[in-house]
Design a protein around this motif. Sequence first.
Motif, PDB file in Angstrom:
ATOM      1  N   ILE A  21       0.738  -1.443  -0.029  1.00  0.00           N
ATOM      2  CA  ILE A  21      -0.021   0.056  -0.045  1.00  0.00           C
ATOM      3  C   ILE A  21       0.962   1.290   0.038  1.00  0.00           C
ATOM      4  O   ILE A  21       0.579   2.377  -0.288  1.00  0.00           O
ATOM      5  CB  ILE A  21      -1.094   0.010   1.285  1.00  0.00           C
ATOM      6  N   LEU A  22       2.272   1.278   0.125  1.00  0.00           N
ATOM      7  CA  LEU A  22       2.978   2.430   0.458  1.00  0.00           C
ATOM      8  C   LEU A  22       4.162   2.113  -0.568  1.00  0.00           C
ATOM      9  O   LEU A  22       5.274   1.546  -0.274  1.00  0.00           O
ATOM     10  CB  LEU A  22       3.490   2.651   1.916  1.00  0.00           C
ATOM     11  N   ARG A  23       3.978   2.310  -1.875  1.00  0.00           N
ATOM     12  CA  ARG A  23       5.041   1.775  -2.766  1.00  0.00           C
ATOM     13  C   ARG A  23       6.241   2.862  -2.997  1.00  0.00           C
ATOM     14  O   ARG A  23       7.201   2.470  -3.307  1.00  0.00           O
ATOM     15  CB  ARG A  23       4.276   1.470  -4.116  1.00  0.00           C
ATOM     16  N   HIS A  24       5.757   4.126  -2.723  1.00  0.00           N
ATOM     17  CA  HIS A  24       7.049   5.159  -2.632  1.00  0.00           C
ATOM     18  C   HIS A  24       6.746   5.954  -1.343  1.00  0.00           C
ATOM     19  O   HIS A  24       5.562   6.465  -1.214  1.00  0.00           O
ATOM     20  CB  HIS A  24       6.720   5.884  -3.971  1.00  0.00           C
ATOM     21  N   ASN A  25       8.061   5.969  -0.762  1.00  0.00           N
ATOM     22  CA  ASN A  25       8.181   6.897   0.451  1.00  0.00           C
ATOM     23  C   ASN A  25       8.444   8.353   0.075  1.00  0.00           C
ATOM     24  O   ASN A  25       9.669   8.433  -0.656  1.00  0.00           O
ATOM     25  CB  ASN A  25       8.975   6.171   1.295  1.00  0.00           C
ATOM     26  N   LEU A  26       7.919   9.511   0.286  1.00  0.00           N
ATOM     27  CA  LEU A  26       8.169  10.542   0.177  1.00  0.00           C
ATOM     28  C   LEU A  26       8.946  10.957   1.137  1.00  0.00           C
ATOM     29  O   LEU A  26       8.714  11.006   2.516  1.00  0.00           O
ATOM     30  CB  LEU A  26       7.057  11.695   0.083  1.00  0.00           C
ATOM     31  N   ASP A  27      10.063  11.666   0.863  1.00  0.00           N
ATOM     32  CA  ASP A  27      10.902  12.194   2.039  1.00  0.00           C
ATOM     33  C   ASP A  27      10.711  13.509   2.572  1.00  0.00           C
ATOM     34  O   ASP A  27      10.755  14.535   2.101  1.00  0.00           O
ATOM     35  CB  ASP A  27      12.424  12.314   1.414  1.00  0.00           C
ATOM     36  N   VAL A  28      10.402  13.518   3.722  1.00  0.00           N
ATOM     37  CA  VAL A  28       9.937  14.686   4.533  1.00  0.00           C
ATOM     38  C   VAL A  28      10.693  15.870   4.454  1.00  0.00           C
ATOM     39  O   VAL A  28      10.737  16.866   4.443  1.00  0.00           O
ATOM     40  CB  VAL A  28       9.250  14.502   5.996  1.00  0.00           C
ATOM     41  N   MET A  29      12.202  15.312   4.673  1.00  0.00           N
ATOM     42  CA  MET A  29      13.257  16.093   5.084  1.00  0.00           C
ATOM     43  C   MET A  29      13.316  17.126   3.870  1.00  0.00           C
ATOM     44  O   MET A  29      13.374  18.424   3.861  1.00  0.00           O
ATOM     45  CB  MET A  29      14.514  15.432   5.129  1.00  0.00           C
ATOM     46  N   HIS A  30      13.472  16.678   2.506  1.00  0.00           N
ATOM     47  CA  HIS A  30      13.594  17.544   1.473  1.00  0.00           C
ATOM     48  C   HIS A  30      12.369  18.274   0.987  1.00  0.00           C
ATOM     49  O   HIS A  30      12.587  19.382   0.591  1.00  0.00           O
ATOM     50  CB  HIS A  30      14.106  16.465   0.221  1.00  0.00           C
ATOM     51  N   ILE A  31      11.119  17.867   1.235  1.00  0.00           N
ATOM     52  CA  ILE A  31      10.078  18.337   1.061  1.00  0.00           C
ATOM     53  C   ILE A  31       9.899  19.708   1.964  1.00  0.00           C
ATOM     54  O   ILE A  31       9.661  20.811   1.304  1.00  0.00           O
ATOM     55  CB  ILE A  31       8.717  17.645   1.137  1.00  0.00           C
ATOM     56  N   GLU A  32      10.151  19.595   3.289  1.00  0.00           N
ATOM     57  CA  GLU A  32      10.106  20.467   4.165  1.00  0.00           C
ATOM     58  C   GLU A  32      11.184  21.701   3.872  1.00  0.00           C
ATOM     59  O   GLU A  32      10.823  22.943   3.957  1.00  0.00           O
ATOM     60  CB  GLU A  32      10.374  20.321   5.633  1.00  0.00           C
ATOM     61  N   LYS A  33      12.531  21.227   3.649  1.00  0.00           N
ATOM     62  CA  LYS A  33      13.453  22.162   3.137  1.00  0.00           C
ATOM     63  C   LYS A  33      13.227  22.941   2.073  1.00  0.00           C
ATOM     64  O   LYS A  33      13.258  23.988   1.911  1.00  0.00           O
ATOM     65  CB  LYS A  33      14.784  21.230   2.912  1.00  0.00           C
ATOM     66  N   ASN A  34      12.662  22.448   0.853  1.00  0.00           N
ATOM     67  CA  ASN A  34      12.261  23.044  -0.176  1.00  0.00           C
ATOM     68  C   ASN A  34      10.941  24.058  -0.137  1.00  0.00           C
ATOM     69  O   ASN A  34      11.098  25.108  -0.570  1.00  0.00           O
ATOM     70  CB  ASN A  34      11.841  21.999  -1.471  1.00  0.00           C
ATOM     71  N   VAL A  35      10.102  23.731   0.621  1.00  0.00           N
ATOM     72  CA  VAL A  35       8.987  24.437   0.844  1.00  0.00           C
ATOM     73  C   VAL A  35       9.494  25.714   1.750  1.00  0.00           C
ATOM     74  O   VAL A  35       9.070  26.864   1.421  1.00  0.00           O
ATOM     75  CB  VAL A  35       7.976  24.138   1.801  1.00  0.00           C
ATOM     76  N   CYS A  36      10.284  25.443   2.714  1.00  0.00           N
ATOM     77  CA  CYS A  36      10.621  26.550   3.556  1.00  0.00           C
ATOM     78  C   CYS A  36      11.678  27.742   2.569  1.00  0.00           C
ATOM     79  O   CYS A  36      11.527  28.724   2.779  1.00  0.00           O
ATOM     80  CB  CYS A  36      11.684  26.012   4.794  1.00  0.00           C
ATOM     81  N   LYS A  37      12.548  27.003   1.702  1.00  0.00           N
ATOM     82  CA  LYS A  37      13.203  27.871   0.856  1.00  0.00           C
ATOM     83  C   LYS A  37      12.442  28.670   0.048  1.00  0.00           C
ATOM     84  O   LYS A  37      12.795  29.916  -0.217  1.00  0.00           O
ATOM     85  CB  LYS A  37      14.343  27.052   0.150  1.00  0.00           C
ATOM     86  N   ASN A  38      11.256  28.034  -0.447  1.00  0.00           N
ATOM     87  CA  ASN A  38      10.605  28.786  -1.362  1.00  0.00           C
ATOM     88  C   ASN A  38       9.845  29.977  -0.291  1.00  0.00           C
ATOM     89  O   ASN A  38       9.832  31.034  -1.057  1.00  0.00           O
ATOM     90  CB  ASN A  38       9.350  28.002  -1.589  1.00  0.00           C
ATOM     91  N   ILE A  39       9.487  29.714   0.749  1.00  0.00           N
ATOM     92  CA  ILE A  39       8.890  30.859   1.542  1.00  0.00           C
ATOM     93  C   ILE A  39       9.771  32.063   1.890  1.00  0.00           C
ATOM     94  O   ILE A  39       9.495  33.157   1.550  1.00  0.00           O
ATOM     95  CB  ILE A  39       8.129  30.255   2.721  1.00  0.00           C
TER      96      ILE A  39
END
Length: 230
Positions: A21-39
């Motif tokens: 049921i979880l085939r691809h794990n999204l890396d929260v570390m990089h997502i959070e980093k990129n969102v914060c950099k955008n802001i």
Amino acid sequence: MRQTCGKKEVFFELPYWEHNILRHNLDVMHIEKNVCKNIIGTILNVDGKSKDNLQSRLDLVDMRIRCDLHPQVLSNGKYRLPPSIFSMSKKEKEVFCMVLKDIKVPDVYASNISRCMSLKDQRLYSLKSHDYHILMQDLLPVALRCCMSKNVTSCIIELSNIMKAICGKVLDVEELKKVQDRAALTLCNLEKIFPPSFFTIMVHLVIHLPHEAILGGPVFYRWKYPIERC
């Protein structure tokens, strides 16, 4: 090494893959980093980092939306970009930067973020992934309270609370279902504030994180901080 057969990954040939049921794990570390950099790059209007620039404003003209943000052509042929709701004045930027410059955190909690803050350039330098984690969840909501309108600040604070709820050591499935709805609503509210260029794929991936936490369990078992330390 991952191998592909045409456009179909070899993982799909595994007998149990259709039941995973979880085939691809999204890396929260990089997502959070990129969102914060955008802001940070956008609200401080950092050259090369801001998602609010002439090209993004011209995109609004092509899409015929947000007429109040359309660039104005001056007599000399140059463009003037009308201030947006998330634009900060020079004084507000100084206050925002001073908060981060004067911040003090406990030992081992984070690196010395105050050293990364340049008051002259009004931008952050040499931040690590974990620094963005601390900024996103703890420092950014505090620094923005006296620098921006309530509408913008409340949306960014809600996004910070969502990331904090996802990264908790103890997760409640029923609460995560509510966080899923909050994430969708928050992204919709952010779309009313920031231009479409702000919403890179990393920003859109936020909406999947609560559901993945329900399926995969606590995030700290699945993100890349331990791997980076090794």
